[in-house]
Write an enzyme that holds these catalytic residues in place. Structure first.
Site, PDB file in Angstrom:
ATOM      1  N   VAL A  18       0.830  -1.202   0.000  1.00  0.00           N
ATOM      2  CA  VAL A  18       0.000   0.000   0.000  1.00  0.00           C
ATOM      3  C   VAL A  18       0.868   1.257   0.000  1.00  0.00           C
ATOM      4  CG1 VAL A  18      -1.772   1.304   1.236  1.00  0.00           C
ATOM      5  CG2 VAL A  18      -1.901  -1.200   1.153  1.00  0.00           C
ATOM      6  N   ARG A  49      10.655  -0.474   8.559  1.00  0.00           N
ATOM      7  CA  ARG A  49      11.349  -1.313   9.547  1.00  0.00           C
ATOM      8  C   ARG A  49      12.789  -1.575   9.111  1.00  0.00           C
ATOM      9  NH1 ARG A  49       6.095  -3.769  10.050  1.00  0.00           N
ATOM     10  NH2 ARG A  49       5.158  -2.987  11.973  1.00  0.00           N
ATOM     11  N   LYS A 108      -7.232  -1.192  10.674  1.00  0.00           N
ATOM     12  CA  LYS A 108      -8.540  -1.571  11.253  1.00  0.00           C
ATOM     13  C   LYS A 108      -8.402  -2.102  12.669  1.00  0.00           C
ATOM     14  CE  LYS A 108      -7.510  -4.120   8.078  1.00  0.00           C
ATOM     15  NZ  LYS A 108      -7.283  -4.746   6.828  1.00  0.00           N
ATOM     16  N   VAL A 135     -11.741   0.009   6.390  1.00  0.00           N
ATOM     17  CA  VAL A 135     -12.878  -0.876   6.140  1.00  0.00           C
ATOM     18  C   VAL A 135     -13.197  -0.898   4.647  1.00  0.00           C
ATOM     19  CG1 VAL A 135     -15.305  -1.361   6.644  1.00  0.00           C
ATOM     20  CG2 VAL A 135     -13.849  -0.343   8.409  1.00  0.00           C
ATOM     21  N   ILE A 139     -13.778   1.032  -1.269  1.00  0.00           N
ATOM     22  CA  ILE A 139     -15.196   1.404  -1.282  1.00  0.00           C
ATOM     23  C   ILE A 139     -15.429   2.584  -0.348  1.00  0.00           C
ATOM     24  CG2 ILE A 139     -17.566   0.631  -0.973  1.00  0.00           C
ATOM     25  CD1 ILE A 139     -16.536  -2.243  -1.116  1.00  0.00           C
ATOM     26  N   GLY A 190      -2.265 -16.435  -3.769  1.00  0.00           N
ATOM     27  CA  GLY A 190      -1.986 -15.146  -3.151  1.00  0.00           C
ATOM     28  C   GLY A 190      -3.208 -14.482  -2.530  1.00  0.00           C
ATOM     29  N   ASP A 204     -10.363 -10.137  11.386  1.00  0.00           N
ATOM     30  CA  ASP A 204     -10.314  -8.969  10.499  1.00  0.00           C
ATOM     31  C   ASP A 204     -11.718  -8.396  10.281  1.00  0.00           C
ATOM     32  OD1 ASP A 204      -8.799  -7.468   8.101  1.00  0.00           O
ATOM     33  OD2 ASP A 204     -10.674  -8.265   7.310  1.00  0.00           O
ATOM     34  N   LYS A 208     -13.511  -4.673  11.489  1.00  0.00           N
ATOM     35  CA  LYS A 208     -14.249  -3.807  10.567  1.00  0.00           C
ATOM     36  C   LYS A 208     -15.692  -3.613  11.051  1.00  0.00           C
ATOM     37  CE  LYS A 208     -11.316  -5.131   6.683  1.00  0.00           C
ATOM     38  NZ  LYS A 208     -11.092  -6.188   5.653  1.00  0.00           N
ATOM     39  N   GLY A 309      -5.939  -4.779  -1.420  1.00  0.00           N
ATOM     40  CA  GLY A 309      -4.977  -4.600  -2.496  1.00  0.00           C
ATOM     41  C   GLY A 309      -4.318  -3.245  -2.413  1.00  0.00           C
TER      42      GLY A 309
END
Lengths: 435, 435
Positions: A18, A49, A108, A135, A139, A190, A204, A208, A309
Site C-alpha cells: 500500500v 522497519r 482496522k 474498512v 469502497i 496469493g 479482520d 471492521k 490490495g
C-alpha cells in the site's frame, strides 16, 4: 484554484504494497492533488522497519527507521499510517495527534480497539483523524455513513468485508471442495496470507464490524464486543445444503440496532450465513467486498468494490489525505468521534437470528413430529420444513423463524441425541430474508 | 458532544413531498441532529407557493410566500431548496449565497446549468453549496466522488439515474409490452408524472450526468453538452432482441474520460443501451438507481439505492444539512467547485460505442457478405454475427466493435436500403462489456 498555498508535508509510516502505491500516486498525480487541495502535497519522510531493503520508485533519502522522531517533526503536517500493528503504532499516532498532526490510517485492528484514545488526542489538538481505508478498501463507506447519512437513522449494516474468506467461500461454492483444500488453493494464488488466522477466524471482519457499528450507531464498539465465528467449520455439506435451498454461504459482518423493552441496543456479529442467491450480496464473489446499509429515510443502499490490495487501499488513503490536507489549507476540521448515543452492546446469546438445520434421519413415521416437539420445547418456531425420503434414511431440512442463539444451540444438542437422528448434517444461520 | 452551540436556523424552500419529509425528520430527530451538529437545528421559515394549502405536521406560523425575503433574513444560516425550477429559484439561491447563507439544494436542473454561478457566489461569501440529493436520491454519490475519490483518477461513471424510465424498461422487459402501454401503466401506479417528458426524453438523466461528469472530471459540464436520447423509441423488438442475446435494455447515463491525440477530453451521454444480464446494473429494477464508477486506483465501484421519493431524498438533504450546519459550528467549509482540469467536452459524433443491429433479411447465399461489405466500407468493425434461417427469410444479428456514432448511422442507412434487407428490426448501443 490557484496553488499558492504552502506545501502540506506528509510523513508516511510503512512502505509495503500500500505504501509503495501511495508514493507512486503522490508523485504521478502531484499536479492534480495540488489543484484539489489548494497546495502541493509533499512527502516529508517514510518510516520503514528495514531501511536497506530495495524499494523501486521510492526516494531513498526519505527513508528512516525512526518513526517516533518522524511523526512529530516540525516540518510534518499529516501522518499517513499503513504500517499496521497495535504497538508501537498506537504510540506514534497518539504522539502525532498530540503534536497537532492530522492522521490518516488504514489500521482496522488499531481503530477497532483504540479509536476513543486517538479521537481524544485529535480533539485536544484540533487535528483530524480519518480512516476510510480501514474498512472495505477502496469502497467509500465510512464517509457516506458518517457524513452522507448523518441526517438519517441507520438501522442495519450488513456486508462482506473480508476478501480472503469470500474468495474461499466462493471457490467452495463453485467446486464443492472442502475448506482446508480451498484454503491451500487460496494461499497458492496469493488470496490468503501465510498465517491466515486473522482472516479465516473472522478477526479482520470483526474489527471492521466494530468500526462500522461505532459510526453507524454513534456508539463506541470495540472488536472484543463483536460476536465472531470464522469459516473454518464450514463444510461441503453446508455448501451443498445452501445450494439445495437456493442459497449461498457468505461470511457476513452484521451490525444491528435492536429495540428491546428497556430501550435500544446494538448487536454486532461476524459469522458465516446462508443468504438467498437472489440477494445483492450473493453475487459478490472473490476478492470483492460489498456492504448493504438500511436507514429509516434512505431505505436500502449497497456499496460495492475492491476490498483490499495496494492500489484500492491507496485510493481510499489518498481521498482522506486530500480531505485533511484541504482542511489545513482552508481551515476547519472533519467529523469528530460521534459516540453520543452510547447504546449498550448486546451479547450474542440474546441476538435472534434465523437458522437452517439439515438432518439425516430414519425414514419412518413420527420423526418430524418428534423433532418439531423439541423445537417447540425450546420455543424455537419453525418457518419451513422439507423432508425427502432416500431408501433407508431421509433428509430433513428445517428453517426456523428468528430465535435466540442460546435456544437454538440447546435445540440442536437435544435433537442430535434423538435415537432416529443419524447425523446433524448442517447448522447455519440464515440472513437476507424477511424475518 | 455538548450541545452548547447557538442554534442553526434553516429556511426551507418548498414543502411538497420532500419538504414535508424534511420538516418531519427535523422535528422527530431534533435531539440526534443537535448532537451530530453540535448545536440545535431549527426551522426559521418555509417558503411555499400557496400558504393556505393544508399541510399536516407543518407548523403554519412558519409558512410564507415571500421566498426572496426569507432567504436573506438575518436569522437564517442555511437555505434548503426543494422547490425546483430554474427561475426564480436561481435568484433566491444567489441572494442567499451572496448574503453568506449556506445552501443545500436538490435541484438537478438548476445545478446542471448554473453550478458555476452558484459556486462563484458561495466562494465570494465563504458559504457552502451542497447538492447530494440532486443525483440518485438517497444514494451517497456526489460526496464519495468529490471527497472519497479526491485522490484518485476517475475514468468512467455509468449509471441508472432515472427511476421512471427504469421502471418502464424493467416492465417492458418483463411483459414484452410496448412503450406507450407501459408508460400508461407507470402513470397509473404513480411511477410517471402527468407530463413525463423530462424523464422519458432523458432530460432528467442528462442533468444528473452533467453534474456527475463535472465532479468526476473536475470540469464544468452543463446539461446542454450532454448527448441525450430518451426511451420513447425503444420497441418490443429491441427488448426481444436484447433478451435473445442475454442482454437487457437500460437508460444509461455515461460519463467518460477519453484519450485522444490532442490530449484528454470528456464525453457525456444519456441513451438506452443493451447490457449483459450478468452486469451489476442489469439487476437494478424498478425505481432503484445504481451507479458504477471506475477509477485508476480504486478499480470498479458500485453504489445502489433508492433514486427518488420523499424520504430517500430527504435523507440526502439532511446529510448535507448536517455537514453545512457543522461547518457553521466548528468553522471550515466543504469542497468548492473543482473545475481546474477544464477538459474539452466531445460531441457524440466522435464518441465511439459498440452497437447491436438486428435485421430481417432474405434467406439466401451472399447476404452476410454483402452486409459485411457495407460495414467494412464505413470502417465499422464487426465483433460477432449470428444468422438464423426462418423459412423464407432469416434473422441477422450483428454486434460491432467500438465505432463512431456517425459511421454507424451511415452504415445502418446504407444497409436499410439494400434490396434483400426486409427490415431493420433493432439498432441499439451495447455497453458494459470489454471493448
Amino acid at each position: 484554484m490557484s496553488e499558492t498555498g504552502k506545501a502540506i508535508r506528509v510523513a508516511l509510516l510503512g512502505c509495503g504494497t500500500v505504501g509503495t502505491e501511495i508514493v507512486r500516486l503522490l508523485t504521478e498525480q502531484a499536479d492534480d492533488l495540488a489543484a484539489r487541495v489548494g497546495a502541493p502535497v509533499e512527502l516529508a519522510g517514510i518510516a520503514v522497519r528495514r531501511a536497506n531493503k530495495p524499494r523501486p520508485g521510492v526516494p531513498a533519502e526519505l527513508l528512516t527507521t525512526d518513526a517516533a522522531a518522524l511523526v512529530t517533526r516540525d516540518d510534518v503536517d499529516v501522518v499517513v499510517e499503513v504500517i499496521g500493528g497495535i504497538e508501537p503504532t498506537r504510540d506514534w499516532l497518539l504522539s502525532a495527534l498530540e503534536a497537532g498532526k492530522s492522521v490518516v490510517s488504514a489500521n482496522k485492528a488499531l481503530l477497532a480497539e483504540h479509536a476513543g484514545d486517538l479521537f481524544a488526542a485529535a480533539d485536544a489538538s484540533g487535528a483530524d483523524l480519518y480512516f476510510e481505508a480501514a474498512v472495505a478498501g477502496a469502497i467509500p463507506l465510512l464517509r457516506p455513513l458518517r457524513e452522507s447519512l448523518a441526517g438519517d437513522r441507520i438501522t442495519r449494516v450488513m456486508g462482506i468485508v473480508n476478501g480472503t474468506t469470500n474468495f474461499i467461500l466462493s471457490a467452495m461454492d463453485e467446486t464443492g471442495a472442502g475448506y482446508a483444500e480451498t484454503l491451500d488453493e487460496a494461499s497458492r494464488l496469493g488470496y490468503a496470507e501465510a498465517d491466515p488466522t486473522a482472516d479465516v477466524e473472522g478477526y479482520d471482519a470483526a474489527s471492521k464490524a466494530a468500526i462500522l457499528a461505532s459510526i453507524a450507531f454513534h456508539t463506541r464498539v470495540t472488536a472484543g464486543q463483536v460476536h465472531r465465528e470464522g469459516i473454518t467449520a464450514v463444510t461441503p455439506a453446508d455448501v451443498a445444503a445452501a445450494r439445495g435451498l437456493g442459497r449461498t454461504i457468505k461470511l457476513l459482518a452484521i451490525c444491528e440496532r435492536v429495540a428491546t423493552d428497556d430501550g435500544e441496543s446494538v448487536a454486532v456479529r461476524v459469522h458465516p450465513a446462508m443468504i438467498p442467491r437472489s440477494h445483492p450480496l450473493a453475487g459478490v464473489n472473490g476478492a470483492f467486498n460489498a456492504v448493504f446499509v438500511e436507514a429509516d429515510a434512505a431505505g436500502q443502499l449497497m456499496f460495492y468494490g475492491q476490498g483490499a490490495g495496494g492500489a484500492p487501499t491507496a485510493s481510499a488513503v489518498l481521498g482522506d489525505l486530500v480531505a485533511v490536507a484541504r482542511n489545513r489549507v482552508v481551515g476547519g476540521r472533519g467529523p469528530r468521534e460521534s459516540a453520543y448515543a452510547d447504546l449498550p452492546v448486546r451479547p450474542i446469546a440474546q441476538a435472534a437470528t434465523r437458522y437452517h438445520i439439515s438432518l439425516d434421519v430414519a425414514d419412518r413415521a413420527g420423526v418430524l413430529a418428534a423433532v418439531a416437539a423439541v423445537f417447540a420445547q425450546h420455543e424455537v418456531s419453525i418457518a419451513a420444513v422439507r423432508q425427502e425420503g432416500r431408501s433407508a434414511d431421509a433428509s430433513l431440512v428445517i428453517v426456523t423463524h428468528s430465535a435466540p442463539d442460546a435456544a437454538l444451540r440447546s435445540t440442536v444438542d437435544k435433537i442430535a441425541g434423538l435415537p432416529f437422528v443419524h447425523e446433524v448434517v448442517s447448522v447455519m444461520r440464515v440472513e437476507g430474508e424477511e424475518k
